[in-house]
Design an enzyme around this catalytic site. Structure first.
Site, PDB file in Angstrom:
ATOM      1  N   GLY A   1      -8.812 -27.028  67.937  1.00 30.43           N
ATOM      2  CA  GLY A   1     -10.187 -26.913  67.444  1.00 30.43           C
ATOM      3  C   GLY A   1     -10.895 -28.239  67.579  1.00 30.43           C
ATOM      4  O   GLY A   1     -10.546 -29.054  68.435  1.00 30.43           O
ATOM      5  N   SER A   2     -11.875 -28.447  66.728  1.00 27.40           N
ATOM      6  CA  SER A   2     -12.706 -29.644  66.857  1.00 27.40           C
ATOM      7  C   SER A   2     -11.949 -30.893  66.401  1.00 27.40           C
ATOM      8  O   SER A   2     -11.058 -30.826  65.553  1.00 27.40           O
ATOM      9  CB  SER A   2     -13.972 -29.466  66.025  1.00 27.40           C
ATOM     10  OG  SER A   2     -13.614 -29.263  64.670  1.00 27.40           O
ATOM     11  N   THR A   3     -12.354 -32.017  66.950  1.00 27.17           N
ATOM     12  CA  THR A   3     -11.737 -33.290  66.566  1.00 27.17           C
ATOM     13  C   THR A   3     -11.978 -33.569  65.081  1.00 27.17           C
ATOM     14  O   THR A   3     -11.101 -34.076  64.381  1.00 27.17           O
ATOM     15  CB  THR A   3     -12.300 -34.416  67.455  1.00 27.17           C
ATOM     16  OG1 THR A   3     -11.869 -34.155  68.800  1.00 27.17           O
ATOM     17  CG2 THR A   3     -11.786 -35.784  67.043  1.00 27.17           C
ATOM     18  N   GLU A   4     -13.165 -33.176  64.607  1.00 28.09           N
ATOM     19  CA  GLU A   4     -13.512 -33.406  63.195  1.00 28.09           C
ATOM     20  C   GLU A   4     -12.508 -32.716  62.264  1.00 28.09           C
ATOM     21  O   GLU A   4     -11.949 -33.339  61.352  1.00 28.09           O
ATOM     22  CB  GLU A   4     -14.914 -32.822  63.003  1.00 28.09           C
ATOM     23  CG  GLU A   4     -15.574 -33.155  61.726  1.00 28.09           C
ATOM     24  CD  GLU A   4     -16.883 -32.339  61.594  1.00 28.09           C
ATOM     25  OE1 GLU A   4     -17.342 -31.758  62.601  1.00 28.09           O
ATOM     26  OE2 GLU A   4     -17.404 -32.287  60.469  1.00 28.09           O
TER      27      GLU A   4
ATOM     28  N   CYS B   1     -12.675 -26.472  76.213  1.00 30.46           N
ATOM     29  CA  CYS B   1     -12.372 -27.871  75.868  1.00 30.46           C
ATOM     30  C   CYS B   1     -12.200 -28.721  77.117  1.00 30.46           C
ATOM     31  O   CYS B   1     -12.356 -29.926  77.056  1.00 30.46           O
ATOM     32  CB  CYS B   1     -11.122 -27.923  75.001  1.00 30.46           C
ATOM     33  SG  CYS B   1      -9.744 -27.048  75.728  1.00 30.46           S
TER      34      CYS B   1
ATOM     35  N   GLU C   1      -4.711 -30.088  69.347  1.00 25.25           N
ATOM     36  CA  GLU C   1      -5.440 -29.917  70.613  1.00 25.25           C
ATOM     37  C   GLU C   1      -6.911 -29.906  70.261  1.00 25.25           C
ATOM     38  O   GLU C   1      -7.406 -28.937  69.684  1.00 25.25           O
ATOM     39  CB  GLU C   1      -5.046 -28.587  71.287  1.00 25.25           C
ATOM     40  CG  GLU C   1      -3.592 -28.492  71.709  1.00 25.25           C
ATOM     41  CD  GLU C   1      -3.254 -29.308  72.952  1.00 25.25           C
ATOM     42  OE1 GLU C   1      -4.149 -30.021  73.475  1.00 25.25           O
ATOM     43  OE2 GLU C   1      -2.100 -29.242  73.390  1.00 25.25           O
TER      44      GLU C   1
ATOM     45  N   GLU D   1     -19.689 -33.507  72.701  1.00 24.07           N
ATOM     46  CA  GLU D   1     -19.184 -32.239  73.237  1.00 24.07           C
ATOM     47  C   GLU D   1     -20.190 -31.142  72.886  1.00 24.07           C
ATOM     48  O   GLU D   1     -20.357 -30.796  71.713  1.00 24.07           O
ATOM     49  CB  GLU D   1     -17.818 -31.913  72.635  1.00 24.07           C
ATOM     50  CG  GLU D   1     -17.208 -30.673  73.265  1.00 24.07           C
ATOM     51  CD  GLU D   1     -15.878 -30.291  72.639  1.00 24.07           C
ATOM     52  OE1 GLU D   1     -15.754 -30.342  71.402  1.00 24.07           O
ATOM     53  OE2 GLU D   1     -14.971 -29.912  73.395  1.00 24.07           O
TER      54      GLU D   1
ATOM     55  N   GLY E   1      -9.584 -31.520  63.162  1.00 25.47           N
ATOM     56  CA  GLY E   1      -8.253 -32.022  63.509  1.00 25.47           C
ATOM     57  C   GLY E   1      -7.897 -33.274  62.732  1.00 25.47           C
ATOM     58  O   GLY E   1      -6.757 -33.451  62.284  1.00 25.47           O
TER      59      GLY E   1
ATOM     60  N   LYS F   1      -3.500 -18.282  62.066  1.00 25.49           N
ATOM     61  CA  LYS F   1      -4.792 -18.207  61.391  1.00 25.49           C
ATOM     62  C   LYS F   1      -5.851 -18.203  62.497  1.00 25.49           C
ATOM     63  O   LYS F   1      -6.196 -19.241  63.059  1.00 25.49           O
ATOM     64  CB  LYS F   1      -4.967 -19.420  60.471  1.00 25.49           C
ATOM     65  CG  LYS F   1      -5.839 -19.189  59.236  1.00 25.49           C
ATOM     66  CD  LYS F   1      -7.255 -18.776  59.548  1.00 25.49           C
ATOM     67  CE  LYS F   1      -8.148 -19.935  59.901  1.00 25.49           C
ATOM     68  NZ  LYS F   1      -9.479 -19.507  60.387  1.00 25.49           N
TER      69      LYS F   1
HETATM   70  P1  NAD Z   1     -13.059 -25.616  64.509  1.00 26.64           P
HETATM   71  O1  NAD Z   1     -12.389 -26.946  64.370  1.00 26.64           O
HETATM   72  O2  NAD Z   1     -14.325 -25.399  63.783  1.00 26.64           O
HETATM   73  O3  NAD Z   1     -12.082 -24.447  64.028  1.00 26.64           O
HETATM   74  C1  NAD Z   1     -10.819 -24.221  64.602  1.00 26.64           C
HETATM   75  C2  NAD Z   1      -9.946 -23.456  63.625  1.00 26.64           C
HETATM   76  O4  NAD Z   1      -9.704 -24.267  62.466  1.00 26.64           O
HETATM   77  C3  NAD Z   1     -10.577 -22.169  63.079  1.00 26.64           C
HETATM   78  O5  NAD Z   1      -9.560 -21.195  62.943  1.00 26.64           O
HETATM   79  C4  NAD Z   1     -11.065 -22.584  61.707  1.00 26.64           C
HETATM   80  O6  NAD Z   1     -11.155 -21.516  60.812  1.00 26.64           O
HETATM   81  C5  NAD Z   1     -10.006 -23.566  61.292  1.00 26.64           C
HETATM   82  N1  NAD Z   1     -10.407 -24.542  60.262  1.00 26.64           N
HETATM   83  C6  NAD Z   1     -11.666 -25.006  60.014  1.00 26.64           C
HETATM   84  N2  NAD Z   1     -11.629 -25.875  58.973  1.00 26.64           N
HETATM   85  C7  NAD Z   1     -10.343 -25.968  58.580  1.00 26.64           C
HETATM   86  C8  NAD Z   1      -9.674 -26.715  57.551  1.00 26.64           C
HETATM   87  N3  NAD Z   1     -10.327 -27.551  56.755  1.00 26.64           N
HETATM   88  N4  NAD Z   1      -8.333 -26.581  57.433  1.00 26.64           N
HETATM   89  C9  NAD Z   1      -7.650 -25.760  58.260  1.00 26.64           C
HETATM   90  N5  NAD Z   1      -8.228 -25.021  59.227  1.00 26.64           N
HETATM   91  C10 NAD Z   1      -9.558 -25.115  59.399  1.00 26.64           C
HETATM   92  O7  NAD Z   1     -13.212 -25.391  66.070  1.00 26.64           O
HETATM   93  P2  NAD Z   1     -13.961 -24.191  66.836  1.00 26.64           P
HETATM   94  O8  NAD Z   1     -15.424 -24.405  66.677  1.00 26.64           O
HETATM   95  O9  NAD Z   1     -13.363 -22.897  66.460  1.00 26.64           O
HETATM   96  O10 NAD Z   1     -13.523 -24.487  68.345  1.00 26.64           O
HETATM   97  C11 NAD Z   1     -14.201 -25.362  69.171  1.00 26.64           C
HETATM   98  C12 NAD Z   1     -13.474 -26.688  69.303  1.00 26.64           C
HETATM   99  O11 NAD Z   1     -12.125 -26.490  69.711  1.00 26.64           O
HETATM  100  C13 NAD Z   1     -14.067 -27.603  70.362  1.00 26.64           C
HETATM  101  O12 NAD Z   1     -14.148 -28.917  69.873  1.00 26.64           O
HETATM  102  C14 NAD Z   1     -13.048 -27.532  71.501  1.00 26.64           C
HETATM  103  O13 NAD Z   1     -13.031 -28.644  72.354  1.00 26.64           O
HETATM  104  C15 NAD Z   1     -11.782 -27.397  70.753  1.00 26.64           C
HETATM  105  N6  NAD Z   1     -10.733 -26.830  71.627  1.00 26.64           N
HETATM  106  C16 NAD Z   1      -9.716 -27.636  72.066  1.00 26.64           C
HETATM  107  C17 NAD Z   1      -8.741 -27.136  72.906  1.00 26.64           C
HETATM  108  C18 NAD Z   1      -7.600 -27.986  73.403  1.00 26.64           C
HETATM  109  O14 NAD Z   1      -6.615 -27.427  73.849  1.00 26.64           O
HETATM  110  N7  NAD Z   1      -7.692 -29.301  73.334  1.00 26.64           N
HETATM  111  C19 NAD Z   1      -8.803 -25.803  73.311  1.00 26.64           C
HETATM  112  C20 NAD Z   1      -9.859 -25.016  72.854  1.00 26.64           C
HETATM  113  C21 NAD Z   1     -10.808 -25.548  72.004  1.00 26.64           C
END
Ligand code: NAD
Length: 445
Positions: A188-191, A244, A210, A348, A193, A135
């Site tokens: 993605g974001s901690t929120e 990240c 992650e 962040e 996650g 996704k």
């Molecule tokens: P995000 O959490 O908004 O979205 C990430 C993914 O999750 C997207 O595909 C989104 O469509 C999906 N998503 C959103 N809500 C969801 C839900 N309720 N259920 C399932 N999937 C959902 O993050 P972003 O803004 O795309 O990315 C930025 C964040 O990612 C930053 O916090 C960054 O630190 C983190 N990040 C972490 C790593 C790592 O390896 N630790 C690497 C890259 C980015």
């Protein structure tokens, strides 16, 4: 943009493909992954251009990313034939372990490094015999879609790797709650996650998370200051800070602080921000207008940057590399302080903004580095090898570098401590996250 019903149909196709993919001989699975790597290599420039067009990455970065996708596939193509279990001595029989694939794996990807992060999940999951559904992020689905076409071209069977563009709250959420998707890799974001972890917990579903970061770059007075200063800007501003692992908290020992800040400002003014297609460009635009507004809100009213680089004006989501220095008397451990600087120092930003704070001794540096809910990466600059090791062991983060800012190699493990994540990707053990260990005892008497 897939709806829930489309997710369900995709999972059914993946389940059907899984049955034959897991039964494919390890050597054949390896050969197909190797061929996939070769096809990616043949299309590396095309993939790089697609990422530049979609996400605004610089051409240097985008080429590295396409190469990383190829290398990750190549590395895990070596895994199927080596994915053996153990034989454990027992009385009265033989005891062996098997690494069984899980079934359908969902890989949910952010927009900052779309093709790279996708492949860190996809390659080991496929090597272990799983079917995968990706996704991609809403803003950046193009390289994922192209990679799935290239997988078919390489001969991977239909349904083994599918891409499901869609909204996080719809397609992503359905994938997480789907009873026939036993494993989710989420970056993605901690929120978000946290939400995914909670949904997964209710189903005892396996997750790799992650998440975000706010990593420290610790510079001691005995460091090679030329290298520490000249490397500090791109340790935050690479990919326009949308990383990240960005070392966005720069902690500098007090006796060199003023001098360091001055030299840092000069180095930041040198950062070349501009057209992503120009090979000389070091930093491109941000990914979207929405993200630009968020980044700008951090260095907004109430904060005067200590220094700022240049960036193009006019059309495009430009934000100049920005240095924010601690105001006099700033105490990083004072949680009652609600100032604008503190917000920039703690949260962040995911943009080209670095906060700089002085510290007095080694113990204090470690305390400051650890005073965050995150724990993804970090750097330590010192010529004292004992101190380098002491501090590297004391900092609570998954990926540290000494006298360097490197975080990621596909053959070493990557992941976060604390609220930066759960589990590890890459490295020699990545397949463990995509298999269950099964123990079988065979009586011989
Ligand atoms: P995000 O959490 O908004 O979205 C990430 C993914 O999750 C997207 O595909 C989104 O469509 C999906 N998503 C959103 N809500 C969801 C839900 N309720 N259920 C399932 N999937 C959902 O993050 P972003 O803004 O795309 O990315 C930025 C964040 O990612 C930053 O916090 C960054 O630190 C983190 N990040 C972490 C790593 C790592 O390896 N630790 C690497 C890259 C980015």
């Amino acid at each position: 943009m897939a709806d829930a019903a489309e997710v369900d149909r995709t999972v059914e196709r993946a389940r059907a493909a899984f049955a034959s993919w897991r039964a494919t001989a390890p050597g054949d699975r390896a050969r197909l992954l190797r061929r996939f790597a070769r096809v990616v290599d043949d299309h590396a420039e095309e993939l790089a251009r697609l990422e530049i067009a979609n996400a605004g990455h610089t051409v240097g970065n985008a080429r590295w990313e396409a190469g990383n996708v190829r290398d990750v596939l190549d590395f895990y193509a070596g895994a199927p034939e080596r994915h053996h279990g153990a034989q454990i001595p027992v009385p009265g029989g033989v005891d062996v372990t098997f690494h069984e694939p899980l079934g359908v794996v969902g890989v949910i990807v952010p927009w900052n490094f779309p093709m790279v992060i996708m492949m860190w999940g996809v390659a080991p999951a496929l090597a272990a015999g799983n079917a995968v559904i990706v996704k991609p992020a809403e803003w950046t689905p193009l390289t994922a879609l192209r990679l799935a076409e290239l997988a078919l071209e390489a001969g991977l069977p239909e349904g083994v790797l599918q891409i499901l563009p869609g909204a996080g709250e719809v397609a992503g959420a359905r994938l997480v709650e789907h009873p026939n998707v036993p494993k989710i890799v989420f970056t993605g974001s901690t929120e978000v996650g946290r939400l995914i972890g909670a949904t997964a917990a209710a189903r005892v579903k396996r997750v790799t998370l992650e998440l975000g970061g706010k990593s420290a770059n610790i510079v001691f007075a005995d460091a090679d200051l030329d290298r520490a200063v000249t490397s500090a800007p791109m340790a935050v501003f690479d990919n326009s800070g949308q990383d990240c692992c960005a070392r966005s908290r720069l902690l500098v020992q007090r006796e060199i602080y003023d001098d360091f800040l001055e030299r840092l400002a000069a180095a930041v003014r040198e950062v070349r921000v501009g057209d992503p297609l120009d090979p000389e460009t070091q930093m491109g635009p941000l990914v979207s207008a929405e993200h630009l507004a968020r980044v700008a809100s951090f260095a907004g009213p109430g904060l005067t940057p200590y220094a700022q680089g240049a960036c193009p004006q006019g059309r495009g989501y430009w934000y100049a590399p920005t240095v924010l220095a601690a105001p006099p008397g700033f105490d990083p451990l004072d949680s009652s302080d609600a100032s604008a600087f503190r917000r920039a120092y703690e949260e962040e930003i995911f943009g080209p903004v670095v906060t700089v704070v002085p510290f007095d001794g080694e113990g204090r540096a470690v305390r400051l580095a650890n005073a965050t809910p995150y724990g993804l990466s970090g750097s330590i600059w010192t010529r004292d090898v004992g101190r380098a090791l002491r501090v590297a062991r004391a900092v609570e983060a998954g990926n540290l570098s000494v006298n360097s800012h490197s975080s990621v190699r596909y053959w070493t493990p990557f992941g976060g401590f604390k609220q930066s994540g759960l589990g590890r990707e890459l490295g020699p053990d990545a397949l463990a996250a995509f298999t269950e260990t099964k123990n079988v005892f065979i009586a011989t008497e």
